[in-house]
Write an enzyme that holds these catalytic residues in place. Structure first.
Site, PDB file in Angstrom:
ATOM      1  N   TRP A 158      -2.155  25.506  -5.427  1.00  0.00           N
ATOM      2  CA  TRP A 158      -1.152  26.492  -5.720  1.00  0.00           C
ATOM      3  C   TRP A 158      -0.904  26.779  -6.847  1.00  0.00           C
ATOM      4  O   TRP A 158       0.212  26.905  -7.358  1.00  0.00           O
ATOM      5  CB  TRP A 158      -0.259  26.337  -4.823  1.00  0.00           C
ATOM      6  CG  TRP A 158      -0.464  26.464  -2.875  1.00  0.00           C
ATOM      7  CD1 TRP A 158      -1.666  26.133  -2.724  1.00  0.00           C
ATOM      8  CD2 TRP A 158       0.515  26.987  -1.973  1.00  0.00           C
ATOM      9  NE1 TRP A 158      -1.317  26.278  -1.339  1.00  0.00           N
ATOM     10  CE2 TRP A 158      -0.022  26.759  -0.972  1.00  0.00           C
ATOM     11  CE3 TRP A 158       1.613  27.431  -1.930  1.00  0.00           C
ATOM     12  CZ2 TRP A 158       0.388  26.956   0.508  1.00  0.00           C
ATOM     13  CZ3 TRP A 158       2.313  27.746  -0.783  1.00  0.00           C
ATOM     14  CH2 TRP A 158       1.656  27.693   0.520  1.00  0.00           C
TER      15      TRP A 158
ATOM     16  N   GLN B 217      -5.623  29.412 -17.061  1.00  0.00           N
ATOM     17  CA  GLN B 217      -4.351  29.132 -16.814  1.00  0.00           C
ATOM     18  C   GLN B 217      -3.917  27.767 -17.195  1.00  0.00           C
ATOM     19  O   GLN B 217      -2.978  27.360 -18.013  1.00  0.00           O
ATOM     20  CB  GLN B 217      -3.688  29.553 -15.697  1.00  0.00           C
ATOM     21  CG  GLN B 217      -4.181  29.004 -14.277  1.00  0.00           C
ATOM     22  CD  GLN B 217      -3.320  29.790 -13.076  1.00  0.00           C
ATOM     23  OE1 GLN B 217      -2.031  30.172 -13.130  1.00  0.00           O
ATOM     24  NE2 GLN B 217      -3.905  29.811 -12.027  1.00  0.00           N
ATOM     25  N   VAL B 218      -4.804  26.722 -16.567  1.00  0.00           N
ATOM     26  CA  VAL B 218      -4.401  25.121 -16.773  1.00  0.00           C
ATOM     27  C   VAL B 218      -5.077  24.974 -18.246  1.00  0.00           C
ATOM     28  O   VAL B 218      -4.238  24.329 -19.120  1.00  0.00           O
ATOM     29  CB  VAL B 218      -4.979  24.441 -15.968  1.00  0.00           C
ATOM     30  CG1 VAL B 218      -5.146  22.881 -16.521  1.00  0.00           C
ATOM     31  CG2 VAL B 218      -4.625  24.359 -14.590  1.00  0.00           C
TER      32      VAL B 218
ATOM     33  N   THR C 195      -8.990  19.996  -5.952  1.00  0.00           N
ATOM     34  CA  THR C 195      -8.095  20.814  -5.326  1.00  0.00           C
ATOM     35  C   THR C 195      -7.615  20.264  -3.728  1.00  0.00           C
ATOM     36  O   THR C 195      -8.249  19.410  -3.201  1.00  0.00           O
ATOM     37  CB  THR C 195      -8.933  22.265  -5.153  1.00  0.00           C
ATOM     38  OG1 THR C 195      -8.207  23.253  -4.215  1.00  0.00           O
ATOM     39  CG2 THR C 195     -10.083  21.951  -4.571  1.00  0.00           C
ATOM     40  N   ASP C 196      -6.460  21.043  -3.246  1.00  0.00           N
ATOM     41  CA  ASP C 196      -5.990  20.738  -2.081  1.00  0.00           C
ATOM     42  C   ASP C 196      -7.062  21.048  -0.906  1.00  0.00           C
ATOM     43  O   ASP C 196      -7.248  20.662   0.107  1.00  0.00           O
ATOM     44  CB  ASP C 196      -4.720  21.376  -1.747  1.00  0.00           C
ATOM     45  CG  ASP C 196      -4.777  22.953  -1.948  1.00  0.00           C
ATOM     46  OD1 ASP C 196      -5.591  23.194  -2.803  1.00  0.00           O
ATOM     47  OD2 ASP C 196      -3.971  23.485  -0.992  1.00  0.00           O
TER      48      ASP C 196
ATOM     49  N   TYR D 128     -15.710  26.958  -1.594  1.00  0.00           N
ATOM     50  CA  TYR D 128     -15.017  26.519  -2.694  1.00  0.00           C
ATOM     51  C   TYR D 128     -14.590  25.223  -2.549  1.00  0.00           C
ATOM     52  O   TYR D 128     -14.866  24.504  -3.425  1.00  0.00           O
ATOM     53  CB  TYR D 128     -13.711  27.518  -2.850  1.00  0.00           C
ATOM     54  CG  TYR D 128     -12.681  26.919  -3.816  1.00  0.00           C
ATOM     55  CD1 TYR D 128     -13.086  26.964  -5.381  1.00  0.00           C
ATOM     56  CD2 TYR D 128     -11.502  26.443  -3.610  1.00  0.00           C
ATOM     57  CE1 TYR D 128     -12.191  26.281  -6.096  1.00  0.00           C
ATOM     58  CE2 TYR D 128     -10.668  25.829  -4.349  1.00  0.00           C
ATOM     59  CZ  TYR D 128     -11.053  25.947  -5.597  1.00  0.00           C
ATOM     60  OH  TYR D 128     -10.024  25.470  -6.737  1.00  0.00           O
TER      61      TYR D 128
ATOM     62  N   ALA E 253     -13.392  25.928 -14.172  1.00  0.00           N
ATOM     63  CA  ALA E 253     -13.807  25.825 -12.443  1.00  0.00           C
ATOM     64  C   ALA E 253     -14.216  27.304 -12.092  1.00  0.00           C
ATOM     65  O   ALA E 253     -13.626  28.388 -12.822  1.00  0.00           O
ATOM     66  CB  ALA E 253     -12.669  25.419 -11.827  1.00  0.00           C
ATOM     67  N   TYR E 254     -15.005  27.324 -11.017  1.00  0.00           N
ATOM     68  CA  TYR E 254     -15.041  28.440 -10.308  1.00  0.00           C
ATOM     69  C   TYR E 254     -13.916  28.615  -9.144  1.00  0.00           C
ATOM     70  O   TYR E 254     -13.974  27.899  -8.240  1.00  0.00           O
ATOM     71  CB  TYR E 254     -16.663  28.648  -9.695  1.00  0.00           C
ATOM     72  CG  TYR E 254     -16.925  29.681  -9.107  1.00  0.00           C
ATOM     73  CD1 TYR E 254     -18.019  30.533  -9.355  1.00  0.00           C
ATOM     74  CD2 TYR E 254     -16.253  30.379  -7.752  1.00  0.00           C
ATOM     75  CE1 TYR E 254     -18.388  31.740  -8.614  1.00  0.00           C
ATOM     76  CE2 TYR E 254     -16.625  31.431  -7.124  1.00  0.00           C
ATOM     77  CZ  TYR E 254     -17.763  32.124  -7.521  1.00  0.00           C
ATOM     78  OH  TYR E 254     -18.123  33.168  -6.788  1.00  0.00           O
TER      79      TYR E 254
ATOM     80  N   ASP F 261     -21.272  27.165 -21.308  1.00  0.00           N
ATOM     81  CA  ASP F 261     -21.631  28.056 -19.957  1.00  0.00           C
ATOM     82  C   ASP F 261     -21.750  27.005 -19.121  1.00  0.00           C
ATOM     83  O   ASP F 261     -22.933  26.473 -18.947  1.00  0.00           O
ATOM     84  CB  ASP F 261     -22.774  28.707 -20.544  1.00  0.00           C
ATOM     85  CG  ASP F 261     -23.118  29.718 -19.505  1.00  0.00           C
ATOM     86  OD1 ASP F 261     -22.481  29.768 -18.592  1.00  0.00           O
ATOM     87  OD2 ASP F 261     -24.047  30.689 -19.619  1.00  0.00           O
TER      88      ASP F 261
END
Length: 295
Positions: A159, A11-12, A110-111, A134, A69-70, A45
């Site tokens: 988020w 999405q990013v 990430t937060d 994560y 990212a995972y 990959d």
């Protein structure tokens, strides 16, 4: 110039394919070598980090942006090796390849690197303490990027949602279409962040005459709970004619909705440092939602 973008189908990544065109030619990669619309692209990959440096050498870009990212937070608890390969080992390989060629490297975090026990927005230099695999894998990725010593930009966000990919907004709209009531957690607080905002700010930072380096927090202003976010989603969807009726959103506690991985209870990020570099304020989170719904 040429920008090499990893993770162009997320999405990013989808939004970065748009925003980065202002900087030059964008060479896009995905794991399969295909984009959602059926076009072909480069193969990258992240489950085989040792193959990534060759791609950087062959493309010889002016900038590398890593949006791969995972992100399966609960699955990561039982898939530790895969999460760390993608979120830590692969970014380290890319950062090293970029440092050897003096190429700026952009990476997203990430937060979830914080434990959510704070009472004020987290600053970039606050102690990290991830609650699960994560968050730990993303923190390890940050450390791997920093340890190389090259020119890097780490943008922590939170988020994330948008019109593309899998996210909370799309899940709410899908479930709300079939149900009269939805139960949503009300005791986790953070800042919903449009993927488009992340992409636009990334391009803006890279376009600055003195592009910054280091770690920055990137979200809109303000905060809400998942319950508050859900209510706002349905309000905006009604206002934009995307739905004809909204379900009742019932607040519940985290303990009422147990998950495999623990989530931070409070993960608002302090964006003051980023706003200072940009020279302007970022939008309120509700404004960001309005823009996504209207796009």
């Amino acid at each position: 110039m040429t920008v090499l973008l990893f993770g162009g189908n997320g999405q990013v990544g989808h939004e970065l394919r748009r925003s980065l065109r202002a900087l030059g030619d964008v060479v896009v990669t995905t794991r399969s070598g295909e984009l959602p619309e059926g076009a072909y692209c480069e193969v990258a990959d992240f489950d085989r980090p040792d193959t990534l440096a060759e791609l950087v050498e062959r493309v010889a870009p002016a900038i590398v942006v890593n949006a791969a990212a995972y992100t399966a937070v609960d699955k990561a608890e039982d898939d530790v090796d895969a999460a760390f390969r993608t979120n830590a080992e692969a970014p380290g390989v890319l950062a090293r390849a970029c440092a050897l060629r003096d190429i700026p490297f952009v990476h997203y975090s990430t937060d979830y690197v914080f434990d959510g026990q704070g009472s004020r927005p987290y600053r970039e230099d606050d102690p990290t303490a991830p609650l699960g695999v994560y968050g730990a894998s993303k923190l390890a990725g940050e450390d791997a990027v920093r340890s190389v010593g090259g020119r890097h930009l780490i943008l922590r966000t939170a988020w994330v949602y948008g019109r593309h990919g899998h996210n909370f907004m799309k899940t709410m709209l899908r479930l709300g279409a079939d149900r009269d009531e939805l139960r949503v957690v009300a005791d986790q607080v953070g800042t919903p962040t449009p993927a488009a905002l992340i992409a636009d700010v990334t391009a803006e930072l890279l376009g600055l005459r003195d592009a910054p380096s280091g770690t920055f927090h990137l979200t809109p202003r303000g905060d809400t709970s998942w319950h508050g976010f859900a209510e706002a989603i349905f309000e905006e969807a009604l206002a934009h004619g995307l739905i004809s009726r909204a379900p009742k959103v019932i607040p519940i506690a985290t303990s009422d909705y147990p998950t495999r991985a623990r989530r931070p209870g409070y993960s608002r990020l302090d964006i003051g440092r980023l706003e200072q570099v940009l020279g302007h304020a970022l939008p309120e989170w509700r404004v960001g939602l309005q823009r996504v719904m209207g796009s």
